[in-house]
Design a protein around this motif. Structure first.
Motif, PDB file in Angstrom:
ATOM      1  N   TYR A   1     -20.768  52.378  25.931  1.00 10.55           N
ATOM      2  CA  TYR A   1     -20.889  53.619  26.691  1.00 10.55           C
ATOM      3  C   TYR A   1     -21.756  53.459  27.935  1.00 10.55           C
ATOM      4  O   TYR A   1     -22.087  54.431  28.594  1.00 10.55           O
TER       5      TYR A   1
ATOM      6  N   LEU B   1     -20.098  54.894  31.139  1.00  7.12           N
ATOM      7  CA  LEU B   1     -20.086  56.355  31.169  1.00  7.12           C
ATOM      8  C   LEU B   1     -21.478  56.878  31.502  1.00  7.12           C
ATOM      9  O   LEU B   1     -21.636  57.772  32.342  1.00  7.12           O
ATOM     10  N   PHE B   2     -22.499  56.318  30.878  1.00  2.21           N
ATOM     11  CA  PHE B   2     -23.866  56.758  31.156  1.00  2.21           C
ATOM     12  C   PHE B   2     -24.225  56.502  32.621  1.00  2.21           C
ATOM     13  O   PHE B   2     -24.767  57.381  33.299  1.00  2.21           O
TER      14      PHE B   2
ATOM     15  N   TYR C   1     -19.744  62.224  27.072  1.00  2.00           N
ATOM     16  CA  TYR C   1     -20.848  61.453  26.487  1.00  2.00           C
ATOM     17  C   TYR C   1     -21.357  62.132  25.217  1.00  2.00           C
ATOM     18  O   TYR C   1     -21.569  61.475  24.194  1.00  2.00           O
TER      19      TYR C   1
END
Length: 188
Positions: free
Chosen positions: A170, A173-174, A47
């Motif tokens: 994203y 991913l977060f 990240y």
């Protein structure tokens, strides 16, 4: 205040939260309260790489710094220093990844080297953000024109939510990080 300064500041806060999270987890490992979760640490480093290095820094260079370079002689050495740090970003994140891989390979004996590399990385990132917020932002506010800000704002508005990246790319991913990380960093 311009929209882009607000967005950059929000992106800095998002990065600061991730940096604080990884530091908290590493401190927990060091204190023996947490066992290393290499997948979580890898995701956090990913990240840090994907959002600031691939989305945030290029827009600072291309828009904010480029415009300020034209308007402020005083800003030039600061901009050059920050741009050099941006250019070193990939090498720095690769060194952090390599230290995590070495830690994973060596087991507990590899923690100290990883933790030292992490501390160096974190300290550099904090200094970098502070330089932007305390030196670049005031100069930009004082020197840039409304036309400059319109172009910069348009570029940064395209970043969308700093937690999720442009167009939410994203978000997964977060969410993965939040669900894996132990409290108080995440929900895991």
């Amino acid at each position: 205040m311009t929209k882009s300064i607000d967005i950059i500041h929000d992106e800095h806060r998002a990065l600061a939260a991730m940096l604080s999270g990884i530091r908290t987890i590493a401190m927990g490992i060091e204190a023996g309260r947490l066992k290393p979760d290499f997948d979580l640490l890898s995701a956090m480093i990913e990240y840090i790489d994907k959002v600031p290095e691939k989305v945030h820094h290029p827009k600072e260079d291309q828009y904010l710094f480029a415009k300020l370079r034209l308007r402020s002689v005083e800003a030039l050495p600061i901009i050059e220093h920050l741009e050099e740090e941006h250019r070193q970003g990939e090498a720095r994140i690769n060194a952090l990844r390599a230290s995590l891989a070495a830690y994973r390979e060596a087991g507990p004996a590899g923690f100290a080297a990883f933790y030292e590399m992490l501390q160096i990385y974190l300290d550099q990132e904090w200094q970098h953000m502070n330089t932007e917020e305390k030196q670049i932002f005031p100069l930009a506010r004082a020197c840039l024109t409304a036309e400059d800000w319109a172009e910069i704002d348009a570029a940064f508005l395209a970043n969308d939510n700093p937690w999720q990246g442009a167009a939410g790319q994203y978000a997964g991913l977060f969410s993965k990080i939040v669900n894996m990380a132990p409290a108080p960093v995440g929900l895991g």
